[in-house]
Motif scaffolding. Structure first.
Motif, PDB file in Angstrom:
ATOM      1  N   PRO A   1      -2.597  -1.150  -5.411  1.00  0.00           N
ATOM      2  CA  PRO A   1      -1.735  -0.333  -4.547  1.00  0.00           C
ATOM      3  C   PRO A   1      -2.515   0.242  -3.360  1.00  0.00           C
ATOM      4  O   PRO A   1      -3.628   0.756  -3.524  1.00  0.00           O
TER       5      PRO A   1
ATOM      6  N   GLN B   1      -0.114  -6.280  -2.982  1.00  0.00           N
ATOM      7  CA  GLN B   1       0.297  -4.952  -3.431  1.00  0.00           C
ATOM      8  C   GLN B   1       1.377  -5.050  -4.511  1.00  0.00           C
ATOM      9  O   GLN B   1       2.319  -5.832  -4.377  1.00  0.00           O
TER      10      GLN B   1
ATOM     11  N   GLY C   1       2.656   1.737  -9.895  1.00  0.00           N
ATOM     12  CA  GLY C   1       1.944   0.532 -10.296  1.00  0.00           C
ATOM     13  C   GLY C   1       2.693  -0.315 -11.304  1.00  0.00           C
ATOM     14  O   GLY C   1       2.462  -1.505 -11.415  1.00  0.00           O
TER      15      GLY C   1
ATOM     16  N   ALA D   1       1.713   2.913   1.552  1.00  0.00           N
ATOM     17  CA  ALA D   1       1.698   1.516   1.116  1.00  0.00           C
ATOM     18  C   ALA D   1       2.840   0.713   1.724  1.00  0.00           C
ATOM     19  O   ALA D   1       2.669  -0.454   2.092  1.00  0.00           O
TER      20      ALA D   1
END
Length: 205
Positions: free
Chosen positions: A11, A48, A54, A167
């Motif tokens: 991530p 990612q 996650g 992200a």
């Protein structure tokens, strides 16, 4: 043409073509990943996972990542690795493979890289100007003379890789179709993330 690719889902870690990404690997599955890559073609797919948490051991992945070649590797006495990856090419996941290795593998296709991409003069100027504003507001020390000497692709991808965006924003930059679109999005993101609070400090959130 598709290829088998070992992947490192991390991530917030984005690698762009032509850029370098330092990694410290200590989990057994990623130590195994490095050992395997060094024995084969030195390639790792950085990608990612979706979702901030996650998603456990096998989170769902974004479709697009970047292949990195192990440019430098330091094997530590306790089995950990310090690695520097060099971005080679973007890839798109076709499907995940059912494998017995500790690390995940996918069938992927490489995206063609457009050679010698350039920005329009107006876009280049706007990108440099907005980068200077953003860096000064955030208190970053930058050698702007050296920045001015970078080619358009290195400048655009370099800013995209190191900028402190979230992200989702980083993934959007990776998926931008070409550096002109990436530079335009960078300018918008720097304007958005570079808001100031009442004490004239940059707010990066």
């Amino acid at each position: 043409m598709s290829t088998r690719l070992s992947i490192f889902p991390l991530p917030g870690a984005i690698l762009f073509p032509g850029m370098h990404l330092p990694l410290h690997l200590f989990e057994p599955r990623y130590r195994a990943l490095i050992s395997d890559a060094m024995a084969r073609d030195r390639r790792i797919g950085m990608i990612q996972p979706k979702g901030a948490g996650g998603g456990g051991d096998r989170p769902e992945l974004f479709d697009l990542g970047c292949v990195g070649r192990i440019a430098e590797v330091e094997a530590l006495d306790d089995g950990r690795y310090n690695v520097i990856l060099e971005g080679v090419a973007l890839f798109r996941v076709i499907r995940e493979l059912d494998v017995s290795t500790l690390f995940r593998q996918v069938e992927a296709e490489f995206l063609p890289r457009v050679p010698d991409e350039t920005l329009s003069l107006g876009r280049r100027s706007a990108l440099e100007m907005e980068s200077r504003r953003f860096a000064e507001a955030a208190g970053y020390a930058v050698d702007w003379d050296q920045v001015g000497k970078l080619d358009d692709e290195t400048l655009t991808n370099g800013i995209a890789q190191i900028a402190p965006f979230d992200a989702a924003a980083k993934q959007a930059l990776l998926e931008a179709p070409g550096i002109e679109s990436r530079a335009e999005l960078l300018i918008q993101l720097m304007q958005f993330f570079g808001r100031h609070d009442g004490e004239d400090r940059v707010t990066l959130q």
